[in-house]
Design an enzyme around this catalytic site. Structure first.
Site, short mmCIF file in Angstrom:
data_model
loop_
_atom_site.label_atom_id
_atom_site.label_comp_id
_atom_site.label_asym_id
_atom_site.label_seq_id
_atom_site.Cartn_x
_atom_site.Cartn_y
_atom_site.Cartn_z
N SER A 69 89.18 36.37 8.30
CA SER A 69 88.72 36.66 9.65
C SER A 69 87.30 37.18 9.60
O SER A 69 86.87 37.75 8.60
CB SER A 69 89.64 37.70 10.31
OG SER A 69 89.32 37.86 11.68
N ASP A 70 86.58 36.95 10.67
CA ASP A 70 85.23 37.48 10.78
C ASP A 70 84.91 37.72 12.25
O ASP A 70 85.46 37.04 13.13
CB ASP A 70 84.19 36.51 10.18
CG ASP A 70 82.87 37.21 9.95
OD1 ASP A 70 82.78 37.98 8.98
OD2 ASP A 70 81.94 37.02 10.75
N GLN A 71 84.05 38.67 12.50
CA GLN A 71 83.66 38.98 13.88
C GLN A 71 82.15 39.12 13.96
O GLN A 71 81.53 39.78 13.12
CB GLN A 71 84.32 40.27 14.34
CG GLN A 71 84.00 40.61 15.78
CD GLN A 71 84.71 41.87 16.21
OE1 GLN A 71 84.33 42.96 15.79
NE2 GLN A 71 85.75 41.73 17.00
#
Length: 193
Positions: A69-71
């Site tokens: 995941s990445d934001q």
């Protein structure tokens, strides 16, 4: 036999979110260069990094189901990263006051052994209040969110900085969209509940 689930992340926030699912999982650092490519849009950056993180860990553990995941905080098409220190956090919050941002939270689930790959984006629209310099300073001294994209933690005191949050996956703003994560894990053959 159920496959091992691995969270490919060093984020304590993502680890905490995964713990909500009350299932066994391991955590391994993805060791991925998170530098944006020239001209890369925030949503594309988040999606690329989420998949790269999942694939990097899946290469080391091909039988496992790996979550990446990445934001990226998106201010009018400009990627705002983690501030890292107080001065950058002040500058970010000053730019964001009274404005709407989209936190582009990307998710990827990969299992090399079964050739499983799914990816999704969970954008979260966030409206910041008009913040005084004193309010920004007070908030940063209290919470020190220097490891958070956009310099604020909505799950803590940072909620007081906001006028609105619009999302179909409430955990996406914290960094891991659990509704989508559960959906993808089930699709990968992981039993939940």
């Amino acid at each position: 036999m159920q496959r091992t689930v691995i969270l490919g992340s060093t984020s304590r926030y993502r680890r905490g979110l995964m713990e909500r699912l009350q299932m066994p999982f391991e955590v391994h650092a993805p060791e991925v260069d998170e530098s944006p490519l020239p001209g890369e849009a925030p949503a594309a950056l988040a999606a690329r990094l989420a998949l790269a993180k999942a694939r990097a860990v899946a290469r080391r553990f091909p039988e496992a189901v790996v979550i990446g995941s990445d934001q990226v905080a998106d201010l009018d098409g400009e990627a705002l990263g983690k501030p890292g220190d107080h001065a950058r956090a002040v500058a970010q919050l000053q730019r964001m006051r009274g404005r709407t941002l989209v936190f582009q939270t990307a998710l990827a689930v990969v299992c090399e052994a079964s050739c499983f790959v799914q990816q999704d984006l969970a954008p979260v629209r966030v409206v910041f209040r008009e913040l005084s310099d004193a309010a920004i300073e007070q908030y940063l001294r209290a919470e020190q969110p220097y490891d958070c994209a956009g310099s604020a933690k909505s799950e803590g005191l940072g909620i007081a900085l906001l006028d609105a949050i619009d999302s179909d996956d409430p955990t996406a703003l914290v960094g891991l969209p659990l509704i989508r994560t559960c959906r993808m894990l089930r699709a990968a053959g992981i039993a939940l509940l």
